[in-house]
Each structure stands twice: as C-alpha cells, then as structure tokens.
Design an enzyme around this catalytic site. Structure first.
Site, mmCIF file in Angstrom:
data_model
loop_
_atom_site.group_PDB
_atom_site.id
_atom_site.type_symbol
_atom_site.label_atom_id
_atom_site.label_comp_id
_atom_site.label_asym_id
_atom_site.label_seq_id
_atom_site.Cartn_x
_atom_site.Cartn_y
_atom_site.Cartn_z
ATOM 1 N N THR A 207 0.876 -1.229 -0.101
ATOM 2 C CA THR A 207 -0.009 0.037 0.053
ATOM 3 C C THR A 207 0.888 1.272 -0.005
ATOM 4 O O THR A 207 2.111 1.165 0.413
ATOM 5 C CB THR A 207 -0.960 -0.078 1.367
ATOM 6 O OG1 THR A 207 -1.713 -1.194 1.333
ATOM 7 C CG2 THR A 207 -1.914 1.175 1.217
ATOM 8 N N VAL A 236 -11.964 -6.722 1.392
ATOM 9 C CA VAL A 236 -11.484 -5.127 1.370
ATOM 10 C C VAL A 236 -10.996 -5.172 2.405
ATOM 11 O O VAL A 236 -11.299 -5.442 3.656
ATOM 12 C CB VAL A 236 -12.954 -4.426 1.246
ATOM 13 C CG1 VAL A 236 -12.718 -3.011 1.326
ATOM 14 C CG2 VAL A 236 -13.501 -4.693 -0.151
#
Length: 361
Positions: A207, A236
C-alpha cells in the site's frame, strides 16, 4: 431546525476548548508518505509549491506508484487475489471542503485513486465497490486493462503450485506421472523465481499512503493499494475505509495507514490517530497509541502479533509529522533498523525515522 443561541454558545465553547489543546498553526508546504513514496512526495511537493491543490497533488503523486509495475503492492502489477484477479482499493479526503471518496475491489483500472476522487467530485456517494465502481470509471472515460504483469502472474502461479493437501498433493503443477527432472518447471525469468517463492510463502500487504499540507493550512490525503496478496475475491482491507486507512480533519491533521488492514479496521486507526492529536498528542505518540490498541486486541500475544505488520502516518495542521510501526525494520543484510517513512518539506524527499513498539528477532 437551526441551533438556538444557547446551543451555538455551547458548541463554540467546546470547539474552542478542543482547539486550545493544539499548537498554534504554522503551516508550510509538506508531504509525507509510506516508505515507497520517495518519487510520489517529490512530485506532490512540487505541485503544491506551484500553487496546486493538495488533493490533486497527492493523487498525482501516488499515480506514480499505481502505474509502476515494479511496485507489486499498488495498482498495475499488484499481486492478485486467489483467483488471479487484481482488485484495487483507494480512498481520498479533501480537507478544505471536508469531502471524501473511495472505491473498493475495483478490477482492470490502473489508477483507483483517480476514480475515488471522481466518486467524491461527481457523485452524491462516498464509496463504490466492485462492478459498480468499474462501470462508474468506464463512464468517465477510464479504459479497462489487464493489471497482471508477467512478474505478478508468475508469483500467483508459484503460490497456486505451493498449495497442497495433507498428503502433499496439489492440482497445480506437474502431475504424479511427470519425470522427476520435470517436476521443477521453469515458470519465468530466473531472477524472479526466488522473489516469487518468497511472496508465495509470505503474502505482502504493501500500500501507499500520502498526506499533504500547504502554506495556507489546507490538508488532503490518499491511500491506494492492491490489498493482501492471494486474498479471497471481494476482500476489502482498510485502505478505502474512511477513518481506517485514511482520515483528514482540517482543524487537526491527517493520518493514514499501510499494512494489515483487518487489524486497523478494528481500531478505526486513522481516525484514532487524528483524535489523539486533537487531545494534544504529538503525531508519533498518536500513532504509537493506536498501535497499542492493536496489541490490546491480541491480549499482548506475541506469537500472533509477530504475524501482523502495521504502520501509521500522521501530519498535524502546524506541519509537525510522525509515524510508527508495530515492528522495527530488518534491512537486506538482516540487520535491525528503525522503522521509516518519507518526508518532503524542501523539494527533496528524504527518509525520516519512525517509532515502533517491538523489535524483530
């Protein structure tokens, strides 16, 4: 019904009391990010220095990572889910207008941060997911593309071939009747094989989070990811969750996260960090406090915590910044190093030392 005069007085008094806990604002142009954001921060800072909007700047910055096939935790070339599909998540928050947008589990679009920004600007919603997010992107001119690179496809195949039942049998890879010399099949470039085997055994999270402040005191943030490698389709993490992977409060500061999303969601991490700063904590202290809540959730069970990697990043409205990790960093030589993040407040990105709770063994 509007506020009464008494209600307004009480509201204003409470807001003044909260603001008094924070240092006097002395904003300047500054961008911070996770450790993979050196180029991102360079680009974003330059745009802000030239008068660009803070959200435009950070989104343009993370687009570099989203489009980089070598960053296998973000965008194009990101490691896929268990079905071999790259599903992306992203969120944005714009401090001056106090708006937000996000997308989750969106396939086939290289720059989900741009789509999240469009959700904020061109819809009455905050989050779109899956097929709906993809259709929204296509209607705004985005082109569908295969996000798997040869390198990320190789890693997925190595992972699939590593799956075995209790007897050591798997359905992917050479069969039982294959000659012994053929059982180690050549899947791709030799220099990628060792890396692919490593990520197959140790699924990365990755990320990039990027936060910005300009000299006018305006703040924005973005978080974008390809999520946990080999995840169940539709999983998610925290990145598109407002208050978990990202939170911006124009009056206080901004925070974001990278790492194990499930554990961040359970403590509403980014919101927790910002609220800690509202109460007077310094940015690094605010991040460390949020990490201690993760430790509490595992009852300080170190065997379980060793499987969790989590970072928080914080930028206060006066320009002070900090970050913290659950664990210290181990460099390529196997030496313990301080956790770190990227800062750009003068035109050239640099690494800054982050705090951490535990040292890796």
């Amino acid at each position: 019904m509007g506020m009464t005069r008494r209600q307004w007085f009480q509201f204003s008094t409470a807001a003044t009391a909260t603001s008094a806990l924070l240092p006097a604002a002395d904003p300047r142009n500054i961008v911070i990010s996770s450790s993979n954001g050196t180029n991102c921060c360079n680009l974003a800072w330059g745009l802000i220095q030239r008068g660009g909007d803070t959200l435009d700047a950070v989104v343009r910055g993370v687009n570099l990572n989203e489009l980089d096939p070598e960053d296998t935790s973000v965008g194009y070339g990101g490691l896929p889910n268990e079905d071999g599909v790259v599903e992306l998540d992203a969120s944005v928050m714009h401090g001056p207008t106090r708006r937000a947008g996000s997308v989750a589990s969106i396939p086939n679009i290289k720059t989900p941060s741009k789509v999240a920004k469009l959700v904020m600007e061109r819809s009455d919603h905050i989050m779109l997911v899956g097929k709906g997010a993809l259709e929204f992107a296509k209607r705004h001119g985005f082109q569908e593309e295969n996000l798997l690179t040869e390198k990320s496809r190789l890693a997925w195949l190595v992972w699939r071939e590593s799956l075995r039942d209790g007897k050591g049998k798997g359905n992917w890879g050479p069969g039982l009747s294959a000659p012994e010399k053929d059982k180690k099949s050549e899947l791709g470039r030799p220099e990628w094989i060792e890396w692919a085997q490593h990520v197959a055994r140790n699924p990365p999270t990755g990320t990039i989070n990027c936060l910005a402040l300009n000299a006018k005191g305006e703040m924005s943030g973005v978080t974008t990811t390809s999520g946990l490698a080999w995840k169940i389709a539709g999983r998610v993490g925290d990145s598109p969750i407002i208050g978990a992977g990202l939170y911006v409060d124009q009056d206080v500061g901004a925070a974001g996260s990278t790492g194990r999303g499930e554990e961040n969601i359970r403590i509403c991490g980014a919101h927790t960090v910002v609220e800690n700063m509202r109460r007077g904590m310094a940015p690094r202290e605010a991040c460390l406090d949020a990490l201690k809540r993760v430790v509490r959730n595992f009852s300080s069970d170190m065997a379980k915590l060793e499987q969790v990697g989590l970072y928080f990043y914080a930028l206060r409205k006066d320009g002070e910044h900090g970050a913290a990790s659950l664990w210290s960093r181990v460099d390529r030589e196997g030496k313990l190093q301080p956790a770190r993040y990227v800062v750009n407040d003068s035109g050239q990105s640099r690494f800054a030392e982050a705090g951490y709770l535990f040292e890796k063994k």
